[in-house]
Design a protein around this motif. Structure first.
Motif, PDB file in Angstrom:
ATOM      1  N   THR A   8       0.854  -1.177   0.000  1.00 33.07           N
ATOM      2  CA  THR A   8       0.000   0.000   0.000  1.00 33.07           C
ATOM      3  C   THR A   8       0.896   1.234   0.000  1.00 33.07           C
ATOM      4  O   THR A   8       1.759   1.363   0.878  1.00 33.07           O
ATOM      5  N   PRO A   9       0.710   2.136  -0.970  1.00 33.15           N
ATOM      6  CA  PRO A   9       1.597   3.319  -0.988  1.00 33.15           C
ATOM      7  C   PRO A   9       1.391   4.163   0.273  1.00 33.15           C
ATOM      8  O   PRO A   9       0.255   4.529   0.578  1.00 33.15           O
ATOM      9  N   PRO A  10       2.430   4.450   1.022  1.00 30.89           N
ATOM     10  CA  PRO A  10       2.269   5.281   2.233  1.00 30.89           C
ATOM     11  C   PRO A  10       1.737   6.671   1.897  1.00 30.89           C
ATOM     12  O   PRO A  10       1.046   7.287   2.687  1.00 30.89           O
ATOM     13  N   ILE A  11       2.072   7.169   0.700  1.00 30.05           N
ATOM     14  CA  ILE A  11       1.501   8.416   0.173  1.00 30.05           C
ATOM     15  C   ILE A  11       0.914   8.044  -1.189  1.00 30.05           C
ATOM     16  O   ILE A  11       1.526   7.271  -1.945  1.00 30.05           O
ATOM     17  N   ALA A  12      -0.273   8.587  -1.487  1.00 31.64           N
ATOM     18  CA  ALA A  12      -0.950   8.182  -2.722  1.00 31.64           C
ATOM     19  C   ALA A  12      -0.081   8.440  -3.950  1.00 31.64           C
ATOM     20  O   ALA A  12       0.746   9.356  -3.961  1.00 31.64           O
ATOM     21  N   GLU A  13      -0.313   7.634  -4.972  1.00 33.46           N
ATOM     22  CA  GLU A  13       0.349   7.900  -6.255  1.00 33.46           C
ATOM     23  C   GLU A  13      -0.218   9.188  -6.849  1.00 33.46           C
ATOM     24  O   GLU A  13      -1.248   9.684  -6.389  1.00 33.46           O
ATOM     25  N   GLY A  14       0.434   9.702  -7.868  1.00 30.37           N
ATOM     26  CA  GLY A  14      -0.104  10.884  -8.547  1.00 30.37           C
ATOM     27  C   GLY A  14       0.707  12.141  -8.290  1.00 30.37           C
ATOM     28  O   GLY A  14       0.426  13.185  -8.876  1.00 30.37           O
ATOM     29  N   CYS A  15       1.706  12.079  -7.403  1.00 34.73           N
ATOM     30  CA  CYS A  15       2.553  13.258  -7.173  1.00 34.73           C
ATOM     31  C   CYS A  15       3.705  13.254  -8.191  1.00 34.73           C
ATOM     32  O   CYS A  15       4.035  12.229  -8.773  1.00 34.73           O
ATOM     33  N   ALA A  16       4.316  14.422  -8.340  1.00 31.22           N
ATOM     34  CA  ALA A  16       5.371  14.551  -9.363  1.00 31.22           C
ATOM     35  C   ALA A  16       6.660  13.831  -8.955  1.00 31.22           C
ATOM     36  O   ALA A  16       7.363  13.267  -9.789  1.00 31.22           O
ATOM     37  N   LEU A  17       6.970  13.835  -7.655  1.00 31.76           N
ATOM     38  CA  LEU A  17       8.212  13.227  -7.167  1.00 31.76           C
ATOM     39  C   LEU A  17       8.034  12.757  -5.730  1.00 31.76           C
ATOM     40  O   LEU A  17       7.219  13.320  -4.979  1.00 31.76           O
ATOM     41  N   TYR A  18       8.838  11.774  -5.353  1.00 29.24           N
ATOM     42  CA  TYR A  18       8.834  11.274  -3.973  1.00 29.24           C
ATOM     43  C   TYR A  18      10.286  11.244  -3.484  1.00 29.24           C
ATOM     44  O   TYR A  18      11.189  10.907  -4.242  1.00 29.24           O
ATOM     45  N   VAL A  19      10.466  11.582  -2.207  1.00 29.33           N
ATOM     46  CA  VAL A  19      11.819  11.569  -1.633  1.00 29.33           C
ATOM     47  C   VAL A  19      11.807  10.700  -0.383  1.00 29.33           C
ATOM     48  O   VAL A  19      10.912  10.828   0.459  1.00 29.33           O
ATOM     49  N   LEU A  20      12.800   9.837  -0.289  1.00 23.13           N
ATOM     50  CA  LEU A  20      13.019   9.100   0.950  1.00 23.13           C
ATOM     51  C   LEU A  20      14.225   9.768   1.605  1.00 23.13           C
ATOM     52  O   LEU A  20      15.306   9.807   1.006  1.00 23.13           O
ATOM     53  N   THR A  21      14.039  10.330   2.781  1.00 19.23           N
ATOM     54  CA  THR A  21      15.161  11.037   3.401  1.00 19.23           C
ATOM     55  C   THR A  21      15.392  10.521   4.813  1.00 19.23           C
ATOM     56  O   THR A  21      14.482  10.019   5.468  1.00 19.23           O
ATOM     57  N   ASP A  22      16.638  10.639   5.229  1.00 22.66           N
ATOM     58  CA  ASP A  22      17.059   9.963   6.439  1.00 22.66           C
ATOM     59  C   ASP A  22      18.143  10.782   7.127  1.00 22.66           C
ATOM     60  O   ASP A  22      18.997  11.354   6.458  1.00 22.66           O
ATOM     61  N   MET A  23      18.075  10.872   8.450  1.00 25.44           N
ATOM     62  CA  MET A  23      19.198  11.493   9.169  1.00 25.44           C
ATOM     63  C   MET A  23      19.709  10.542  10.241  1.00 25.44           C
ATOM     64  O   MET A  23      18.948   9.757  10.810  1.00 25.44           O
ATOM     65  N   LEU A  24      21.000  10.597  10.508  1.00 26.56           N
ATOM     66  CA  LEU A  24      21.602   9.821  11.592  1.00 26.56           C
ATOM     67  C   LEU A  24      22.163  10.826  12.584  1.00 26.56           C
ATOM     68  O   LEU A  24      22.989  11.669  12.218  1.00 26.56           O
ATOM     69  N   GLY A  25      21.710  10.757  13.831  1.00 31.77           N
ATOM     70  CA  GLY A  25      22.115  11.771  14.788  1.00 31.77           C
ATOM     71  C   GLY A  25      22.601  11.195  16.104  1.00 31.77           C
ATOM     72  O   GLY A  25      22.822   9.979  16.228  1.00 31.77           O
TER      73      GLY A  25
END
Ligand SMILES: Cc1cc2nc3c(=O)[nH]c(=O)nc-3n(C[C@H](O)[C@H](O)[C@H](O)COP(=O)(O)OP(=O)(O)OC[C@H]3O[C@@H](n4cnc5c(N)ncnc54)[C@H](O)[C@@H]3O)c2cc1C
Length: 461
Positions: free
Chosen positions: A269-286
């Motif tokens: 199941t897409p966590p955010i609906a399809e149909g957007c122009a771009l998707y970003v997976l971002t991550d920080m290590l702190g």
């Protein structure tokens, strides 16, 4: 065969396998590229220490016998695939973790240790070795250095080149160059280790390395974010970089076709609906779990208020973070998603041009082959784009697709290899990213270090 018996005598029967004792199929292919039909492996050598590597190379050099160095065979450009009768030198028995120096925060390790072994040894000693990539269980640390591997955390920790403080390599004539430096500062002439990092086994065989270790991160924050366009991706990246003070560790862009494959095509199941122009997976290590997650969420909320972010899902547990990452890691599942077979590209273009480059590359593909299916994704904060073209009856040959994409990369002054190397597969396209003067200098370096051309001939240059 009798000549090779001599190699066996010189290096030891326990080291050099001949005839039926060579399990040849195992050594004929890296992860993607196979040896040409009919190529013969003359001998397979499994040294256990540097002196044995030196003896093998000295003999091969004296007898003008080509050598193919092999690590974990997870490379994807054919660097480790034999292409002519040769002696294969596999580092798999040289896998000792020799020392962890807590004060210097370094690990001295033999080249055949797998990346995963190195990561685990660092972890057990209370440190973190940040290089990470999908082939970690088999890829060797010497192979990682020889390909200057990248992966998912380059943005924060750099590529393998940035994680090696010292190394030992054996030259084609058997000379051992031991340069096991542990210090951050050491400006004593040429930085010789850099010659061997990224050389894909054409200038020497790496036998030992001194790796840089980091403190273990205490926190990880992960989010999936939807955006309206590429300019917003750059704006969000700028906010995350400045707001997180260097703790940003990943910024992975996914164009919509890729996102669909990573979610619905794989029954997720897409966590955010399809149909957007771009998707970003971002991550920080702190280093501070509570403060880090507050900072991370504040930056994303601020970007949403500014109209940069359309929608976002922030992981609330490590299981949720893994689920978000599984979308970005879906290339391993391309066969199940019916996106197979595929032709993969690993290129880089200056980050500011990447949005336009993607549109151009997509346009070039579909104007030539209207039903071509191409997925675009990548470590864009590192200027690194991956393209995956489905190989089916709707597109031309691999060579035609290569010609089209690499010429476009050249025109944008990009690099035809961002992190995988040149090996065999990209050799004829190297001129798109390197000038005549650069290529000539590479040939001079190769001739100086390996005048008889025995080390991995036909690869890179
Ligand atoms: C699932 C998967 C995911 C991957 N993800 C990434 C990624 O994110 N980023 C990335 O950069 N790569 C990635 N790769 C590619 C690959 O894992 C790397 O290129 C890796 O560094 C290769 O290491 P290896 O030990 O398998 O080397 P091999 O494939 O055995 O060899 C690679 C090259 O190095 C030479 N070589 C190997 N060992 C030595 C040595 N000791 N001395 C001298 N030369 C040597 C070989 O001759 C060859 O030219 C991935 C591969 C797979 C299968």
């Amino acid at each position: 065969m009798s000549a090779l018996k001599d190699l066996q005598r010189v290096a030891g029967e326990h080291v050099v396998k001949l005839g039926d004792d060579i399990f040849a199929p195992r050594h004929m292919k890296d992860f993607v590229v196979s040896a040409p039909e009919g190529v013969e492996i003359l001998a397979a050598a499994f040294p256990t220490e540097t002196a044995e590597v030196a003896a093998i190379l000295r003999w091969c050099n004296d007898n003008r016998v080509p050598v193919t160095p092999q690590g974990g065979l997870t490379g994807v450009v054919g660097g480790a695939a034999p292409i002519a009768p040769c002696v294969v030198v596999s580092l798999e028995r040289m896998r000792a973790i020799e020392e962890i120096d807590a004060a210097a925060a370094t690990m001295t390790v033999q080249a055949g240790a797998t990346l995963e072994t190195v990561q685990n040894a660092a972890d057990e000693a209370g440190f973190f070795f940040p290089l990470d990539l999908g082939g970690r269980g088999a890829a060797q640390i010497g192979g990682n250095a020889s390909t200057n591997a990248g992966g998912n955390r380059v943005l924060r920790y750099g590529m393998m080149r940035d994680l090696v403080l010292g190394l030992e390599a054996v030259l084609a004539d058997g000379t051992v160059v031991t340069s096991l430096n542990k210090m951050l500062k050491n400006n004593t002439g040429y930085d010789l280790k850099q010659l061997f990092i990224g050389a894909e086994g054409t200038l020497g065989i790496i036998t030992r390395l001194v790796l840089k270790l980091y403190p273990k991160p205490a926190s990880q924050c992960t989010a999936l974010v939807a955006l309206n366009g590429f300019d917003d991706a750059l704006a969000l990246l700028g906010r995350l970089k400045s707001g997180l003070g260097g703790a940003l560790s990943a910024f992975e862009l996914m164009w919509p076709d890729f996102y669909r494959v990573g979610t619905t095509a794989l029954d997720r199941t897409p966590p955010i609906a399809e149909g957007c122009a771009l998707y970003v997976l971002t991550d920080m290590l702190g280093a501070d779990p509570a403060a880090d997650s507050e900072r991370f969420e504040t930056i994303i909320a601020g970007a949403a208020e500014a109209g940069i972010v359309v929608d976002a899902v922030i992981a609330k547990s490590s299981a949720q973070a893994r689920a978000l990452w599984s979308i970005r890691d879906c290339p391993g599942e391309f066969p199940r998603a019916q996106h197979w077979p595929q032709l993969g590209f690993d290129v880089s273009v200056p980050i500011g041009d990447m949005g336009a480059f993607v549109e151009e590359a997509r346009g070039l593909l579909t104007s030539r082959w209207p039903k071509a299916q191409a997925l675009f994704f990548g470590h864009i904060a590192d200027s690194n784009l991956h393209i995956s073209v489905k190989l089916d009856e709707h597109v031309g040959s691999e060579h035609e697709i290569d010609d089209l994409i690499y010429a476009a990369v050249g025109a944008w002054r990009g690099s035809i290899s961002a992190e995988h190397g040149i090996g065999l597969a990209k050799r004829e396209y190297l001129h798109f990213s390197r000038s005549d003067a650069e290529l000539a200098l590479m040939r001079r370096i190769k001739a100086a270090l390996d005048p008889n051309g025995i080390l991995n001939p036909g690869k890179v240059i």
